[in-house]
Design a protein around this motif. Structure first.
Motif, PDB file in Angstrom:
ATOM      1  N   SER B1127       0.844  -1.188   0.000  1.00 27.61           N
ATOM      2  CA  SER B1127       0.000   0.000   0.000  1.00 27.61           C
ATOM      3  C   SER B1127       0.881   1.240   0.000  1.00 27.61           C
ATOM      4  O   SER B1127       2.037   1.198   0.417  1.00 27.61           O
ATOM      5  CB  SER B1127      -0.910  -0.004   1.217  1.00 27.61           C
ATOM      6  N   ASP B1128       0.313   2.309  -0.458  1.00 24.50           N
ATOM      7  CA  ASP B1128       1.105   3.529  -0.606  1.00 24.50           C
ATOM      8  C   ASP B1128       1.695   4.010   0.717  1.00 24.50           C
ATOM      9  O   ASP B1128       2.697   4.689   0.750  1.00 24.50           O
ATOM     10  CB  ASP B1128       0.239   4.642  -1.212  1.00 24.50           C
ATOM     11  N   VAL B1129       1.024   3.668   1.760  1.00 25.35           N
ATOM     12  CA  VAL B1129       1.510   4.144   3.052  1.00 25.35           C
ATOM     13  C   VAL B1129       2.787   3.431   3.455  1.00 25.35           C
ATOM     14  O   VAL B1129       3.755   4.045   3.899  1.00 25.35           O
ATOM     15  CB  VAL B1129       0.437   3.946   4.142  1.00 25.35           C
ATOM     16  N   PRO B1132       7.082   3.211   0.317  1.00 27.32           N
ATOM     17  CA  PRO B1132       7.474   4.536  -0.155  1.00 27.32           C
ATOM     18  C   PRO B1132       7.633   4.551  -1.666  1.00 27.32           C
ATOM     19  O   PRO B1132       8.313   3.708  -2.217  1.00 27.32           O
ATOM     20  CB  PRO B1132       8.805   4.771   0.523  1.00 27.32           C
ATOM     21  N   ASP B1133       6.966   5.460  -2.238  1.00 28.88           N
ATOM     22  CA  ASP B1133       7.072   5.612  -3.675  1.00 28.88           C
ATOM     23  C   ASP B1133       6.997   7.110  -3.935  1.00 28.88           C
ATOM     24  O   ASP B1133       6.034   7.762  -3.574  1.00 28.88           O
ATOM     25  CB  ASP B1133       5.892   4.900  -4.336  1.00 28.88           C
ATOM     26  N   THR B1134       8.025   7.597  -4.516  1.00 32.35           N
ATOM     27  CA  THR B1134       8.084   9.050  -4.656  1.00 32.35           C
ATOM     28  C   THR B1134       6.980   9.590  -5.551  1.00 32.35           C
ATOM     29  O   THR B1134       6.701  10.766  -5.549  1.00 32.35           O
ATOM     30  CB  THR B1134       9.439   9.493  -5.215  1.00 32.35           C
ATOM     31  N   GLY B1287       8.663  -1.426  -6.992  1.00 36.90           N
ATOM     32  CA  GLY B1287       9.397  -2.490  -6.341  1.00 36.90           C
ATOM     33  C   GLY B1287       8.614  -3.347  -5.381  1.00 36.90           C
ATOM     34  O   GLY B1287       9.175  -4.198  -4.702  1.00 36.90           O
ATOM     35  N   GLY B1288       7.332  -3.134  -5.288  1.00 32.91           N
ATOM     36  CA  GLY B1288       6.534  -3.995  -4.427  1.00 32.91           C
ATOM     37  C   GLY B1288       6.561  -5.423  -4.952  1.00 32.91           C
ATOM     38  O   GLY B1288       6.512  -5.653  -6.147  1.00 32.91           O
ATOM     39  N   ASP B1293       6.393 -13.837  -5.359  1.00 31.30           N
ATOM     40  CA  ASP B1293       7.661 -13.515  -4.707  1.00 31.30           C
ATOM     41  C   ASP B1293       7.474 -13.406  -3.201  1.00 31.30           C
ATOM     42  O   ASP B1293       8.291 -13.884  -2.421  1.00 31.30           O
ATOM     43  CB  ASP B1293       8.180 -12.157  -5.210  1.00 31.30           C
ATOM     44  N   PHE B1294       6.408 -12.778  -2.880  1.00 35.41           N
ATOM     45  CA  PHE B1294       6.199 -12.566  -1.458  1.00 35.41           C
ATOM     46  C   PHE B1294       5.939 -13.881  -0.756  1.00 35.41           C
ATOM     47  O   PHE B1294       6.386 -14.108   0.355  1.00 35.41           O
ATOM     48  CB  PHE B1294       5.029 -11.615  -1.241  1.00 35.41           C
TER      49      PHE B1294
END
Lengths: 643, 1307
Positions: B1127-1129, B1132-1134, B1287-1288, B1293-1294
């Motif tokens: 999630s965006d929170v 970190p994604d600029t 990059g999430g 993968d997870f």
């Protein structure tokens, strides 16, 4: 020349001046011994039906620290077209416009009958009169209704181009915007927080970034613009304002049992002053405060909102029990000074059964020349008629009020001015004619009188500085010039110049003359003003003692008596009534506070300090009218015992 | 083949999974999609296709590829998936809807082929062949349907495959497959194994009953054998599929059941599916499966000696399970039964096959298809008794299945008769739909019998199968949608053609939806891909779980009488009957069976939390909490703990006293409340009094419960509108004013009120505030300007807050004039703190509670308290200081919020920023006062008006409580410790809410402070004291009793993942305030790993360490957790603004479970499958790009946004129907509304979008995203199973990572 009585009367009629002494002792020492100082009551705008103003600029003395105005006492060399200043003896050429001057063709100001003359001058754009109503809405419904009607009525009395504004206050202070259509807007301020003038202007949105290039020029045009929102020409907003007044509601905030309504008079006045200060500095303006009770919150608070705490009485004040007194007084004084500096005057119309804090607020009117009206209710004819009279007009159909006056006094060398007592403040103008000895508002030769009416009278006190062994001054007489610049109610700038002169007399040789030149009525009032002025700041007993001592010294000086024989005491006719005046003065409400509330005392003193001689005298010693079936009512002067 | 490969490959997660999974999934999908008939045909075709898939060769290829490669493969697969699932689905659907049989057929075939191709390709090539064969045999045996049978089998097998295949089944079938495929696969497998070695995802559910399934064993055997040699496995897998088919075929009629029921069948099927799954799981999976199987099913194991057995076992398990099944059935049903069910399902089916069938036909039909997919998988997975779902396959299938699912149901009707079904299949070829259902159904019945042959259990298996079958079927070949199924088919096909297929596999991109139509394309890709990656279809699929739950739980009302029941998922539409516990609409728990001791709790690391929505709205068919009035004395309460009277109070001494269920204290019954007890000790009036018989009710509060001991005033609403330049210019001001004129007529009111008693007030502001006097007696409103913002106050009292009815004309006049007055404003600066103060002061002055609506547009930089500066600093992102950005810039607002709460001033903030506005700071007050935050970045009147107005209306109209205090009381032994949500707490127990609306949720975490007792369970009582809209003081009580356990297994069996995720998200989002985000992420991952490791260690049957075993109830934990982490929170994604992150953070903090579920895992609906006739939505597909078909149109929603994704080659008819244009190029990407077209499809679509919007608390603006368009990047962000740009991690993968973590913990 007839009697001094006639002389005095003549002078008063012509110049509005009554001197305590009409012959002046020629030395300081002798002057001091006369007990009553050389002083006068001066009515700057005394109504003169026979005095048409002249439409040109006065001619000034060229000396920088003199600047006296050409007057009948000046010596004129018609050939050389040169006049000599009678104050500094500087010889001045006439301006080119006076080229045609000659013995037979003299300008008005050189004619003896024009010892008082009025000039109409051009000084910048004419600024309309400004009336700013500051209305308490913590009133009973009935009172408020009456007040609203009075105010609405007053709109019709104002000149159409006058600017009018409205501020209402209760728990909050509302500055009403008058220019808007539809929604009525008002700016609201908390009633407890004092704001600087700058803050107020910021909050009212009156701050416009002034163009940086022209600091010297009065940015009037720019400031007029924004201020228009709150101060609008009557003819424009007549309807609007009438509606607005009509819709005024009582302060909606609930007043709990046992509490006074919260009344932010202090802030309301502060905002009114701040508003005018920012928008129309140095322009004639009248802040009219209508209040129905004491300020109960914020700075300027006179009493808390708990009903169980009564408002301060003289008793409390004497016992130093009046918590808010000093603070509030200081607050209003500062406010009054600000207003006065900008030429704005403050009226207080206080109508309530209880005190309304006039004691604290009196300076607002006292220093700015405003009125104080004290009544029981706005719904009384006393208020209604009084209020109407404020807008009364003279024979020229112009308001009997003048704004933003500065009164300047110039004296010949032997004389210096000690001070003035009246609705004025000092302008701190030090000059060669300013005495170090202050009486009243002193240490200046200029005073600001924000609002004048034809009867407004100032007491001016002088000091003879001629040394005892110096010869009687040159020319044998001393002169005083009063220069009053003011804004006439028709927006004209005018300058009224009154130049008076009295003969010097050697006190030792001419004491009889001097005694007979004594104006006991004027002196009584002048001494009374001094006494009241002291009483304002000192304890009552001291003032009385001082008055007594003065009287005793005077009687000592001029009375004829045998020691230890009271019955032998005689006073000359010119002094005969003086003790009686003092007697009445001692027990007058101006010096006695018993049975008067502090507010009442303030109210009486306020009026006493500005009335002309006749009124003052009546106030000191009430007139007793005797009515009979056999003629018109008879006035029994000075004979209270008759009653 | 596939299986083994899968197994081995699994080791190499991605490789194996991708490739294999794909296959199975496809297979599954096909199964579903193509119903039996189709299946059949598809299968065959598929075979070819499979072969093509076999390209699965992919698998091999993929296997070789590294992770990245795998990813790539995934993509491939994804496409494959799409093809398989979506495409197939589409095709089916479309076909269904409007297409001809031929089309269907073709689709089927093609799709199936495709699917098969993709799915099986890897494994299948060989296995498929076998499986198919088997199927063919069986099915054929049943009918000539051979193909259908095949399909059916395939389907089932897929199903099974998914589950087992991946793990268990695969083994069985796999062996063969593996062997077959082994050639190629092996390598891949090895690789896979290396990587994935242990990855089995086992759901705990599966009861090991498998034994009966011995038959499968046989198949398994090979698998098992294979497992050892993973390399071989692949072939085996493929083989296994064939076997499965064989099984299937045999049982088909009943067989399906078989297949399903009998792991064996599954194996076969699974073979197909498994293969894929296996691939995913690869060796690891396979092995695990085996092991698992072995564990669970001794018999099966024995029978299955070979690797394959595992799955078979799993399936077999059903046999044994039968007994267990019952329990499972119960349990399962309650929980995410299906998934778990895989194991259980089987059982259930077996036992009640007919019933099951019936059910299926009924409501499930649609769902069935879907279910089938999942179940199968589950079943596979489930094999291990304790560990229900080992296999991932299921999930994969599900996605694909969904579409199919819909079809299946329909078929189900047909299915009843196996014969029919069979015939159907043949027929079905035309229609895929039939296949699944029919096949399953029909098979089911017959299955048992046949099964009996093979395994006594089979019946059960069948039973399962139905479900599983559904799954399988779906998963399998039938439903094209299920690419998986196709793949399987392919696999099958491949197997048969094994040699051929394998070659076919080469074609890597089998999955292109577009390509689907052409069988060939699919064929090729499948194989290759499968190898490399873990087959996404083989890992647990949210869609599958959701669909299973829908199928199982939406028909019967959920009655709350039984303690500790796990309610249906939030995604399921169900009815609740309050019989003593609060409805799950009010309270949901992470665990419905709490550990008795804190040691257990610590060991498990499962947070014990409740997510409470005290004022939740309930559907019209459920009753609101009943009012209770205990008279002047107020509610009757326990003397000690002050708990309110509730059903847990035990009356004693003839009713004169009662004993508190929370603290055991005995309290006298007040005389007026006395009532005699009956012979059971219950009060006679028990059922007349809601507080004694219901879980939720509402007390009338007395004056003692009011502030200052004074009855409250009705609340007030104050509207504060920014009128600065930007707000005026954007048209905002006029929009608001215009809307308010009508909106004010809809203020909330109590049910018995004719008119709302809420008063309203208005304020506008820029640098200064403008209050309005709108007293009814005025001709014109009056404006009062307050410029003293440093010391805010309310300038008026009377006339500010007014009754709307009385002041109507003045208000209208005001609202008309506001826009005019400020039309020329030049003021650009605004204040904010004083605005809130103004609202607060106004309420204070009026002495009432209320709500302030602030419409604000810019960073408050004007000189005033609460002035802010721009602190947006992207450089801080990713550093330890990042947390600062989430903290308020100044403490002013915290203090202010405290005051607001004290006054009961709730704040709703609508933001319209054009740049940074510091949401983190501005949001402090709303989030502390129970208010909401709305943000419309770059607000434009034309496009955002509808959205904003909708939200505004809802915010104004929604039912609310004011000045509320919430207290949660619990049994002695646990205590509510931590609270998350929008509120303020001044002490440790009272949750103070200035306002509490029907959407606000509070999460409460419980901790042990003592022991709990198994007998009494744990009681939770949530009491909310609030002031209603009309100013009445009320107390709403919710009671909930949950069980307590001493066995960890019980805990894991009664968990709810959605709630868990909701809690984790809130916890994590709260933590970012004080901790570096990296730490938060790590601790989340760590905790989840611990949860799963604990399960593995304590509850799962012993198995190889390489196996990933997930508890059935938490099967989705990894995927959801990954979503949270991405999630965006937390990620970190600029590209994401600070404001947006802060906004989301606050949003999540008060989300309920349903919202958080869709927020983290968006719903992706394939519109090409939209059925104009049907009420139901098309089955969602998984959030992965692989599932998108170029030829399709998809709708994605996450509760906040709504995307309409249009494939580059979307069918013209579709475009014509939706946009009124046939040209892709002519679609305007800027449009936010769909054109109103007069065709049924358009109407249906718009209705559907509306209905979706209605479900969500906020209006979702529609964004049209064209494939390849710039906007697509944004869209892709929501495809949460994929690796995202910043990059999430991808799901796979997870999962690998998770597995690694777990293994570390275990070792």
């Amino acid at each position: 020349m007839a009697t001094f009585q006639e002389f005095i009367q003549q002078n008063e009629d012509r110049d509005g001046v009554r001197f305590s002494w009409n012959l002046w002792p020629s030395s300081r020492l002798e002057a001091t011994r006369l007990v009553v100082p050389v002083s006068c009551l001066f009515t700057p705008l005394k109504e003169r039906l026979d005095l048409p103003p002249v439409q040109y600029e006065p001619v000034l003395c060229g000396r920088a620290n003199c600047r006296a105005i050409l007057n009948p006492l000046c010596q004129v060399d018609f050939r050389a077209k040169i006049w000599a200043c009678n104050f500094c003896f500087q010889r001045n050429p006439f301006p080119p416009t006076y080229a045609g001057i000659s013995e037979v063709n003299q300008p008005a100001e050189l004619m003896p009958q024009f010892s008082t003359i009025e000039y109409i001058v051009q000084r910048g754009p004419p600024t309309p009169l400004i009336f700013l109503y500051v209305v308490d809405i913590c009133l009973e419904e009935e009172d408020l209704q009456a007040l609203k009607e009075s105010l609405q009525m007053s709109l019709s009395l104002l000149p159409p181009n006058a600017l009018v504004g409205l501020i209402t206050f209760g728990r909050m202070v509302q500055v009403h915007e008058l220019s808007c259509e539809g929604i009525s807007k008002s700016y609201v301020f908390r009633g407890t927080k004092d704001l600087s003038s700058k803050q107020i202007q910021e909050m009212l949105g009156l701050m416009k970034p002034a163009p940086a290039g022209q600091p010297g020029r009065p940015p009037a045009p720019q400031e007029v613009q924004p201020s228009c929102r709150f101060l609008q020409p009557v003819h424009k907003v007549d309807m609007n304002l009438t509606d607005l007044l009509g819709e005024l509601q009582r302060d909606p905030w609930p007043v709990p049992q046992g509490k006074r309504p919260l009344r932010s008079t202090g802030i309301a006045l502060s905002i009114a002053v701040g508003l005018l200060e920012g928008t129309f500095p140095n322009t004639g303006a009248r802040v009219m405060l209508f209040t129905g009770g004491p300020p109960t919150q914020g700075p300027g608070m006179v009493v808390g909102d708990e009903l169980k705490t009564p408002i301060r009485s003289w008793h409390d004040i004497q016992k130093d029990n009046a918590r808010h007194l000093k603070k509030a007084t200081k607050y209003y004084e500062a406010l009054a000074n600000r207003a006065a500096m900008n030429g704005h005057c403050i009226d207080i119309y206080a109508c309530a059964l209880d005190q309304t804090g006039l004691l604290e607020m009196k300076c607002c009117s006292n220093l700015t020349g405003g009125h104080i009206v004290m009544g029981d209710s706005f719904n009384t004819s006393l208020f209604k008629q009084t209020f109407q009279r404020v807008f009364s007009k003279d024979y020229n159909n112009e308001f009997r009020m003048a704004f933003g006056a500065t009164l300047e006094v110039k004296t010949t060398r032997e004389l210096k001015v000690c001070g003035a007592i009246g609705p004025c403040i000092s302008m701190n103008s030090k000059g060669p004619c300013v005495s170090e000895n202050e009486m009243g508002v002193g240490a200046t030769s200029q005073w600001k009188v924000c609002c004048l009416n034809p009867s407004a009278t100032l007491a001016m006190y002088f000091e003879v500085v001629n040394q005892h062994n110096a010869p009687v001054p040159q020319g044998g007489r001393g002169a005083i010039q009063f220069v009053t610049q003011y804004q006439h109610s028709n927006t004209q700038r005018r300058i009224r110049v009154t130049t008076v002169a009295r003969n010097w007399a050697d006190a030792q040789s001419q004491i009889q003359h001097i005694e007979s030149s004594f104006d006991q009525e004027a002196s009584a009032v002048l001494m009374a003003r001094l006494g009241v002025f002291r009483a304002e700041s000192e304890e009552g007993p001291d003032v009385l003692r001082w008055l007594d001592r003065q009287l005793i010294r005077l009687c000592q000086k001029f009375g004829q008596f045998n020691k230890d024989d009271p019955a032998s005491f005689r006073l000359s006719e010119s002094l005969s009534l003086y003790p009686q005046f003092m007697f009445h003065l001692r027990r007058s409400p101006f010096l006695q506070v018993f049975n008067n509330s502090p507010d009442e005392s303030s109210y009486y003193r306020h009026h006493f300090m500005r009335q002309d001689l006749t009124q003052s005298l009546i106030m000191i010693q009430p007139i007793l009218y005797s009515y009979s079936f056999y003629g018109p009512p008879e006035v029994r002067f000075y004979t209270p015992s008759v009653a | 083949m596939g299986f083994r490969d899968g197994l081995t490959e699994r080791l190499v997660y991605r490789e194996s999974r991708t490739s294999r999974v794909d296959e199975p999934i496809q297979g599954c999908s096909r199964m579903n999609v193509n119903q039996q008939a189709h299946m059949a045909s598809p299968y065959r075709q598929p075979h070819t296709g499979y072969q093509g898939y076999p390209q699965t060769g992919y698998g091999g290829v993929n296997a070789e590829v590294s992770y990245s490669a795998q990813y790539a493969p995934y993509n491939g697969p994804a496409s494959g998936y799409q093809q398989g699932g979506p495409t197939s689905g589409y095709s089916p659907n479309t076909r269904f809807h409007s297409k001809t049989l031929i089309e269907n057929i073709s689709d089927l075939s093609s799709s199936s082929l495709l699917d098969l191709g993709p799915v099986q390709p890897p494994l299948t090539s060989e296995a498929p062949v076998l499986a198919p064969q088997a199927y063919n045999q069986h099915t054929q045996g049943g009918l000539q349907n051979g193909p259908p049978a095949m399909s059916s089998q395939a389907q089932r097998s897929p199903v099974s495959q998914p589950y087992v295949p991946a793990h268990m089944l695969p083994a069985g079938p796999q062996p063969a497959y593996q062997q077959e495929q082994s050639g190629a696969p092996p390598t891949s497998l090895h690789q896979m194994t290396n990587q994935m070695a242990g990855m089995q995802i086992v759901s705990s559910v599966p009861p090991p009953a498998a034994v009966p399934y011995v038959p499968p064993p046989s198949s398994q055997v090979p698998a098992t054998s294979a497992p050892p040699s993973f390399s071989q496995p692949p072939p085996n897998v493929t083989m296994s599929q064939p076997p499965l088919q064989g099984f299937y075929s045999a049982p088909l009629p009943s067989q399906q059941p078989f297949a399903i029921s009998a792991p064996p069948s599954q194996p076969p099927v699974s073979g197909a599916a498994p293969l894929p799954s296996q691939p995913l799981l690869s060796s690891g999976l396979a092995l695990p499966a085996q092991s698992a199987v072995s564990g669970p099913r001794p018999l099966s194991l024995s029978s299955f000696p070979t690797g394959p057995p595992p799955r078979p076992q799993a399936q077999v398990m059903p046999g044994p399970t039968p007994a267990t099944q019952p329990t499972f059935g119960g349990v399962v049903s309650s929980s995410s039964s299906q998934p778990q069910i895989t194991g259980p399902p089987l059982l259930q089916p077996t036992v009640p096959p007919p019933i099951a069938q019936l059910q299926f036909p009924g409501s499930p039909p649609t769902s069935q298809p879907q279910f089938p997919g999942p179940p199968p998988q589950y079943s596979h997975v489930s094999p291990p008794t304790s560990q229900p779902t080992h296999l991932h396959p299921c999930p994969a299938p599900t996605p694909s299945f969904p579409p199919v699912g819909s079809a299946p149901p329909i078929t189900s009707g047909g299915p009843p008769l196996s014969h029919q079904s069979l015939s159907g299949p043949s027929m079905s070829q035309t229609s895929h739909e039939h296949f699944p259902g029919q096949s399953t159904m029909s098979r089911m019945p017959p299955g048992p019998p046949t099964i009996t042959h093979g395994h006594p259990v089979q019946p059960e298996m069948q039973g399962y199968q139905p479900q599983q079958n559904g799954a399988f079927g779906q998963g399998m070949p039938l439903q094209p949608g299920y690419s998986g199924s196709y793949p399987r088919q392919q696999n099958f096909g491949a197997p048969p053609a094994a040699p051929g297929p394998t070659p076919a596999p080469p074609a890597p991109k089998r999955l292109d939806p577009d390509s689907i139509p052409s069988p060939q394309a699919p064929e090729l890709p499948p194989v290759q891909r499968t190898r490399h990656r873990i087959d996404p279809d083989a890992i647990p699929s949210p869609i599958q779980v959701i669909e299973d739950d829908k199928t199982n739980k939406s028909s019967e009302p959920f009655t709350t009488g039984v303690r500790g029941q796990v309610p249906p998922l939030v995604t399921t539409n169900f009815q609740v009957r309050d019989q003593g516990n609060a409805s799950p609409r009010y309270i949901r728990c992470t665990a419905y069976n709490m550990p008795c001791t804190s040691d257990m709790a610590k060991q498990s690391q499962v947070p014990l939390a409740a997510v409470i929505k005290p004022l939740a709205m309930v559907p019209p068919n459920e009753a609101l909490p009943s009012p209770v009035d205990h008279g002047e004395g107020g509610p009757i309460r326990c003397n000690r703990c002050k708990a309110y009277m509730c059903p847990y109070m035990q009356f004693i001494e003839g009713g004169r006293r009662f004993q508190c269920g929370f603290c055991s204290c005995v309290t006298e019954v007040p005389p007026h409340y006395f009532q005699h007890l009956d012979h059971t000790g219950k009060r006679i009036d028990c059922y007349e009094r809601p507080e004694l018989s219901m879980g939720s009710y509402e007390f009338r509060a007395t004056v003692d419960y009011c502030k200052n001991n004074k009855l409250p005033q009705p609340p007030a609403y104050i509207f504060l509108i920014d009128v600065s330049y930007s707000a005026v210019k954007s048209g905002l001001v006029s929009i608001i004013c215009e809307e308010l004129k009508t909106l004010l007529d809809y203020l909330p009111r109590d049910t018995n009120e004719s008119e709302s008693s809420i008063r309203v007030g208005f304020v506008t502001y820029n640098k200064v505030l403008h209050f309005y006097n709108v007293k009814s007696s005025l001709a014109q409103p009056q404006m009062m300007v307050v410029s003293d913002v440093a010391d805010m106050f309310v300038p008026l009292l009377d006339g500010f807050l007014v009754n709307v009815g009385e002041s109507r004309t003045v208000i209208n006049s005001l609202l008309d004039q506001i826009p005019e007055m400020f039309a020329d404003t030049r003021e650009t600066e605004t204040v904010f703190g004083p605005v809130i103060q103004a609202g607060l002061e106004a309420l204070k002055a009026a002495d009432c509670a209320g709500k302030v609506f602030v419409f604000h547009s810019s960073l408050p930089i004007a000189e005033a308290p609460g002035k802010l500066k721009n602190r947006e600093d992207k450089k801080l992102i990713g550093t330890d200081k990042e947390k600062v950005l989430f903290q308020p810039q100044v403490s002013f607002y915290n203090t202010l919020a405290k005051e607001c709460v004290a006054q009961g001033c709730c704040m709703d903030l609508f933001l319209f920023p054009n740049q940074y506005v510091d949401v983190a700071t501005l949001g402090v007050v709303p989030s502390s006062t129970g208010g909401s935050l709305y943000k419309y970045t770059y607000f434009q009147a034309t496009t955002d008006k509808v959205c904003f107005l909708h939200d505004l209306r809802k915010a104004v109209q929604k039912h609310m409580g004011f000045d509320a205090v919430m207290r949660v009381r619990t049994s002695t032994g646990i205590r509510a410790m931590d609270f998350y949500g929008s509120f303020y707490m001044s002490n440790t127990t009272d949750v103070e809410l200035a306002g509490l609306d029907c959407e606000k949720t509070i999460a409460v975490e419980f901790r042990h402070d003592d022991k709990l007792s198994e007998e009494t369970g744990a009681l939770i009582q949530c009491a909310v004291l609030y002031t209603s809209c009309s100013g009445k003081r009320q107390l709403r009580i919710h009671n909930l009793a949950v069980n307590c356990c001493t066995q960890l297994a019980d805990l894991y069996r009664n968990c709810e993942t959605d709630t868990l995720i909701n809690f984790f998200a809130k916890y994590a989002f709260y933590s970012v305030l004080n901790n570096p985000i990296k730490n938060v992420r790590n601790s989340l991952i760590n905790q989840c790993a611990q949860i799963l490791a604990c399960y593995r260690k304590n509850c799962a049957s012993p198995s190889s360490a390489g196996q990933l075993i997930l508890p059935e109830c938490m099967k989705l934990l990894p995927v959801y957790l990954n979503c949270v982490l991405k999630s965006d929170v937390l990620h970190p994604d600029t590209a994401v603004s600070l404001d947006e992150r802060a906004y989301l953070r606050q949003l999540v903090s008060c989300m309920d479970v349903a919202e958080s579920q869709v927020f983290f895992y968006p719903r992706l609906l394939p519109l090409q499958k939209l059925n104009v006739e049907s009420e139901t939505l098309p089955m969602a597909v998984r959030d992965s790009e692989e599932r998108l078909s170029k030829g399709g149109v998809y709708l994605l929603e996450n509760g906040l946004q709504l995307f309409l994704w249009v494939g580059a080659s979307a069918q013209q008819e579709l475009l014509q129907n939706i946009f009124g244009t046939t040209s892709f190029g002519q679609i305007d990407p800027n449009t936010t509304t769909l054109p109103v077209l007069d065709n049924p499809y358009s109407r249906k679509l718009r209705d559907m979008i509306e209905s979706i919007r209605v479900q969500r608390s906020r209006y979702m603006k529609l964004l049209v995203v064209k494939q390849e368009d710039k906007l697509e990047l944004i869209f892709k962000h929501f495809l949460v199973e994929d690796k995202n740009i910043s990059g999430g991690a991808s799901y796979v993968d997870f999962l690998c990572h998770m597995h690694k973590e777990i293994r570390q913990l275990l070792s």
